[in-house]
Structures are given as C-alpha cells and as structure tokens.
Design an enzyme around this catalytic site. Structure first.
Site, mmCIF file in Angstrom:
data_model
loop_
_atom_site.group_PDB
_atom_site.id
_atom_site.type_symbol
_atom_site.label_atom_id
_atom_site.label_comp_id
_atom_site.label_asym_id
_atom_site.label_seq_id
_atom_site.Cartn_x
_atom_site.Cartn_y
_atom_site.Cartn_z
ATOM 1 C CD GLU A 1 -2.885 0.899 2.472
ATOM 2 O OE1 GLU A 1 -2.795 -0.099 3.216
ATOM 3 O OE2 GLU A 1 -3.717 1.806 2.654
ATOM 4 C CD GLU B 1 3.826 12.938 11.339
ATOM 5 O OE1 GLU B 1 2.812 12.278 11.027
ATOM 6 O OE2 GLU B 1 4.156 13.982 10.757
HETATM 7 C C1 FAD Z 1 -9.238 9.550 3.294
HETATM 8 C C2 FAD Z 1 -8.804 8.459 4.224
HETATM 9 C C3 FAD Z 1 -8.925 7.137 3.820
HETATM 10 C C4 FAD Z 1 -8.564 6.104 4.692
HETATM 11 N N1 FAD Z 1 -8.767 4.798 4.320
HETATM 12 C C5 FAD Z 1 -8.598 3.806 5.235
HETATM 13 C C6 FAD Z 1 -8.978 2.456 4.925
HETATM 14 O O1 FAD Z 1 -9.422 2.143 3.823
HETATM 15 N N2 FAD Z 1 -8.841 1.519 5.908
HETATM 16 C C7 FAD Z 1 -8.337 1.814 7.137
HETATM 17 O O2 FAD Z 1 -8.241 0.920 7.969
HETATM 18 N N3 FAD Z 1 -7.963 3.081 7.460
HETATM 19 C C8 FAD Z 1 -8.094 4.088 6.540
HETATM 20 N N4 FAD Z 1 -7.743 5.375 6.861
HETATM 21 C C9 FAD Z 1 -7.220 5.662 8.177
HETATM 22 C C10 FAD Z 1 -5.746 6.067 8.222
HETATM 23 O O3 FAD Z 1 -4.927 4.983 7.915
HETATM 24 C C11 FAD Z 1 -5.478 6.672 9.593
HETATM 25 O O4 FAD Z 1 -6.143 7.921 9.633
HETATM 26 C C12 FAD Z 1 -3.998 6.841 9.913
HETATM 27 O O5 FAD Z 1 -3.392 5.588 10.091
HETATM 28 C C13 FAD Z 1 -3.761 7.692 11.164
HETATM 29 O O6 FAD Z 1 -4.513 7.231 12.231
HETATM 30 P P1 FAD Z 1 -5.415 8.286 13.067
HETATM 31 O O7 FAD Z 1 -6.239 9.036 12.089
HETATM 32 O O8 FAD Z 1 -6.091 7.571 14.156
HETATM 33 O O9 FAD Z 1 -4.357 9.290 13.673
HETATM 34 P P2 FAD Z 1 -3.531 9.088 15.036
HETATM 35 O O10 FAD Z 1 -2.948 7.724 15.049
HETATM 36 O O11 FAD Z 1 -4.359 9.507 16.183
HETATM 37 O O12 FAD Z 1 -2.356 10.128 14.824
HETATM 38 C C14 FAD Z 1 -2.428 11.498 15.281
HETATM 39 C C15 FAD Z 1 -1.038 12.107 15.134
HETATM 40 O O13 FAD Z 1 -0.113 11.391 15.967
HETATM 41 C C16 FAD Z 1 1.000 11.028 15.215
HETATM 42 N N5 FAD Z 1 1.575 9.779 15.706
HETATM 43 C C17 FAD Z 1 0.942 8.614 15.924
HETATM 44 N N6 FAD Z 1 1.806 7.663 16.312
HETATM 45 C C18 FAD Z 1 3.027 8.260 16.328
HETATM 46 C C19 FAD Z 1 4.349 7.823 16.647
HETATM 47 N N7 FAD Z 1 4.600 6.562 17.020
HETATM 48 N N8 FAD Z 1 5.347 8.721 16.589
HETATM 49 C C20 FAD Z 1 5.115 10.005 16.225
HETATM 50 N N9 FAD Z 1 3.893 10.477 15.898
HETATM 51 C C21 FAD Z 1 2.871 9.616 15.944
HETATM 52 C C22 FAD Z 1 0.477 10.853 13.803
HETATM 53 O O14 FAD Z 1 1.506 10.903 12.856
HETATM 54 C C23 FAD Z 1 -0.479 12.007 13.707
HETATM 55 O O15 FAD Z 1 0.210 13.160 13.359
HETATM 56 C C24 FAD Z 1 -8.046 6.417 5.979
HETATM 57 C C25 FAD Z 1 -7.896 7.745 6.363
HETATM 58 C C26 FAD Z 1 -8.283 8.762 5.518
HETATM 59 C C27 FAD Z 1 -8.149 10.176 5.994
#
Ligand code: FAD
Length: 383
Positions: free
Chosen positions: A248, A373
C-alpha cells in the site's frame, strides 16, 4: 520530462498496452463523471463493473482467479493513470484486499471471492482503523467472539475507503483480546450483503478526494462464518497487516510521483500561456526557478520510485525503502503541488482548476497507510 515519466524501465509492452486502454477509459468514462461523484461522495456502482470489463481490477492477480495475470508494474501503471487524471477510485484498495486473499486465503476462499472482485461485482474494503485506533493498531477494540461455527463481531471502524459499496470487508478484529497485541488480532472476511448487525454510515465529509467513499462501519453482533478467517490460524492478523502495508505504501508513493509530474507539466503549460504585466508568467525568473526546483524534485522522486518498483518486482524491496518512498514522495508531492497552486495565482484556489483539486486531494497522502511520522519511526528503527 513527460517522456521520462512515460517510459519507466519497468514498463514492458504489455504494461504499456494496459496503460493506454486504462488512460482512454479514465479520460472518456471516469473523468466526465467526476463532478457528480464529488457531489454524491462516491463512485457509481456501474463504474466498478466497467473497470472490471477493461481489466483495471486485480491486474496482478493470476488469471486462474479472474485477475489480469500481471505484476505490480501493471498495478503501478493504473495507479499513475488515475493519479494524473485526478480521479479518486478505490481500485488500489481492491488490490490490497485481493492480496490478503491471495496471501492468506484458502483455495476455496480465493475461488469464491477473487473472480467477482476482478469483475467489479464485489467491491473490497480493508478495515483496520477505529475511532480510538489508527496509528496504534494494538489499540483495536473490535472483537470477534467464537460462537460455534461463527464469529460474533462487535465494534466500529472509521475512515474506510470503498465503505459505501463494499460487499467484502477484510476486517481486523481481536479474536483473543487477552493475548499480547501481536497475537490477539485476526483478519476476517465479512460478506456484508444483507448481513444482520452490519451498517454503513453515509460517506464522510472529507477535505478532498470527494469522489471516493470513505465511511464508518458498524458491527453489532454480526455473525460471520469461522470459515472466513484468513490464515491458517487465529492471531496472525498483526503480522499479516505488517506484511501487506508495504504494498500500500509503495502504491501511494507511485501515485505521489505521478501527480507531482502532472502538476508540474500542467503548471508549465499554464505559465507559458498566462500573461502577467505584458509577458508570459514563465518568463519571470521566479516562475522558472520554482518550476526548475519542482522538476528536480520530481526527477529524483521518479528515479527512486522506479527503483523501488524494480526491486519490488524482484522480491527485494525492504520495508525501510518503502517507508522512505512513502514519506519522501508524499512530502514532495504536497510541496510541489502547493508551489504550482501559487504559480496559478487565484485560479489555483478555484476547484474548477485541476491544480486546486490536486492540492486538496494530495494532503491525505501524508496521513493514511501509516502517517509520515510513523514512516520516520520505521526509518529510524533501522539506524
Ligand atoms: C481519506 C482516508 C482514507 C482512509 N482509508 C482507510 C482504509 O481504507 N482503511 C483503514 O483501515 N484506514 C483508513 N484510513 C485511516 C488512516 O490509515 C489513519 O487515519 C492513519 O493511520 C492515522 O490514524 P489516526 O487518524 O487515528 O491518527 P492518530 O494515530 O491519532 O495520529 C495522530 C497524530 O499522531 C502522530 N503519531 C501517531 N503515532 C506516532 C508515533 N509513534 N510517533 C510520532 N507520531 C505519531 C500521527 O503521525 C499524527 O500526526 C483512511 C484515512 C483517511 C483520511
């Protein structure tokens, strides 16, 4: 530059032929539908069937399962064509689901689902993310409790691409919540049609990629046959996800470079046509320098991503290089598209212009499939 872009070393005659028919299909059949798709926040179901007919779905799945019998090179050509045309269509997600089935499915599961996915009769989605679990996969709370020959699934997923049309959801759920995270998760295939206890929200209001459906999914004691488990045993979900994410991430890097190339090409055209203070915008040194900088970035990105594709095709692409590609190419994509918007002036902010749509569509590339990140963490672990 467009010559370089159109003749990557991995592009065989076979890939070129597929690219040309996909390009025609995208320009003639999908691009004209985009205003309506953006309005309704999802593609038409019929588009999936048409995409299946022209061989745009599951290009790298063996022909024995209805796929194109090609390689990732075929996949990459399709991703590039969609990205250049600015069409958000979830056939990349369809391929991700197919890879889970190919890699971990039984023969019966492959025969049952892959041919229908290749024809576009069955749309796939991959459901990992939850309201409280994105980057931190270990925090997933959706459970699949064993009850006789069924799993009883309870939980909620969010941001799921293809959610609106999905007939097949590849779901990450905890089959053994008390086990350590690495062994608590399993991937279970959910056939959603008429499934009691399953519901989909209307597509979410996103910043960009409006033509693609991104939805919340709800499981309220939905019963799924135990035979729909992927893999030889429960508890392999975490490993399976980690094995599949590089595909991916590489796909996203491919899309990033293709869009950046297109952004530069259309901005060069615009700058040569647009007259500012009596002469073409392109004649201003700032314009030429900005476009030169963008071109340099695009060429470096192209060289790296082509090399990643070559190594992937040879089974030699490592996870760190994939993380570098996803991180670097998407960061540059956003920067380049932003510079190109600036060179368009006010027109760059009008969504009638492709460059404006590229700007809103590109932002998410730094967020999904593992945020940038998280990519830096992956790179840093290797140091
Ligand atoms: C348009 C769109 C399509 C998507 N499609 C899919 C899909 O088909 N299937 C699916 O399962 N998901 C999907 N997603 C979800 C996407 O993979 C997640 O939004 C992404 O993994 C981030 O998770 P979160 O939104 O919970 O952010 P969070 O994990 O809450 O992150 C918030 C912030 O914390 C930072 N952060 C988190 N962990 C760390 C670390 N270890 N070190 C430093 N910084 C960190 C992140 O970089 C970010 O800046 C989609 C998202 C979008 C917006």
């Amino acid at each position: 530059m467009s010559n370089d872009a159109q003749s990557p070393p991995w592009q065989t005659d076979d890939v070129r032929m597929l690219r040309e028919s996909v390009r025609r299909f995208v320009r003639e059949e999908l691009v004209p539908q985009q205003p309506r798709w953006r309005e309704q926040h999802h593609p038409d179901a019929a588009a999936w069937l048409s995409a299946g007919r022209i061989g745009m779905l599951l290009p790298d799945v063996p022909a024995a399962y209805g796929g194109g019998g090609g390689t990732f090179a075929h996949e990459a050509a399709i991703i590039e064509e969609l990205s250049r045309a600015g069409v958000s269509f979830g056939c990349g997600v369809q391929s991700i689901v197919a890879r889970y089935l190919l890699s971990y499915g039984s023969e019966e599961q492959k025969q049952r689902w892959l041919p229908r996915m290749a024809r576009g009769e069955l749309v796939g989605a991959i459901a990992m993310t939850e309201p409280g679990a994105g980057s931190d996969v270990a925090a997933i709370t959706t459970t699949a409790r064993r009850d006789g020959e069924h799993y009883v699934i309870k939980g909620q997923k969010t941001f799921i691409t293809n959610g609106f049309h999905a007939g097949l959801v590849c779901l990450a759920a905890k089959t053994n919540p008390s086990a350590p995270p690495m062994r608590s998760l399993s991937m279970i295939v959910v056939e959603t049609k008429d499934l009691p206890g399953y519901a989909v929200d209307r597509p979410l209001e996103k910043v960009g990629m409006h033509g693609q459906d991104t939805c919340g999914l709800f499981f309220d004691d939905a019963r799924v046959p135990v035979a729909n488990l992927l893999g030889p045993a429960e508890g392999r979900g975490f490993t399976q996800m980690m094995q599949q994410l590089p595909f991916e991430r590489l796909s996203i890097a491919v899309a990033a470079v293709a869009m950046a190339e297109e952004a530069v090409a259309l901005t060069v055209r615009y700058a040569k046509e647009r007259v500012v203070a009596g002469k073409p915008l392109f004649e201003l040194q700032n314009t030429r320098f900005k476009l030169a900088e963008c071109t340099a970035d695009v060429r470096v990105g192209r060289a790296f991503v082509d090399d990643c594709i070559r190594r992937y095709l040879g089974g030699q692409l490592d996870d760190v290089s994939t993380a570098v590609a996803k991180y670097w190419c998407t960061e540059r994509q956003c920067r380049i598209v932003d510079e190109c918007v600036q060179l368009h002036g006010g027109y760059g902010y009008m969504t009638d212009y492709q460059i404006a749509r590229m700007w809103i569509d590109s932002r998410v590339q730094r967020i999904y499939a593992g945020t940038n990140e998280v990519m830096k963490e992956v790179i840093a672990w290797s140091l």
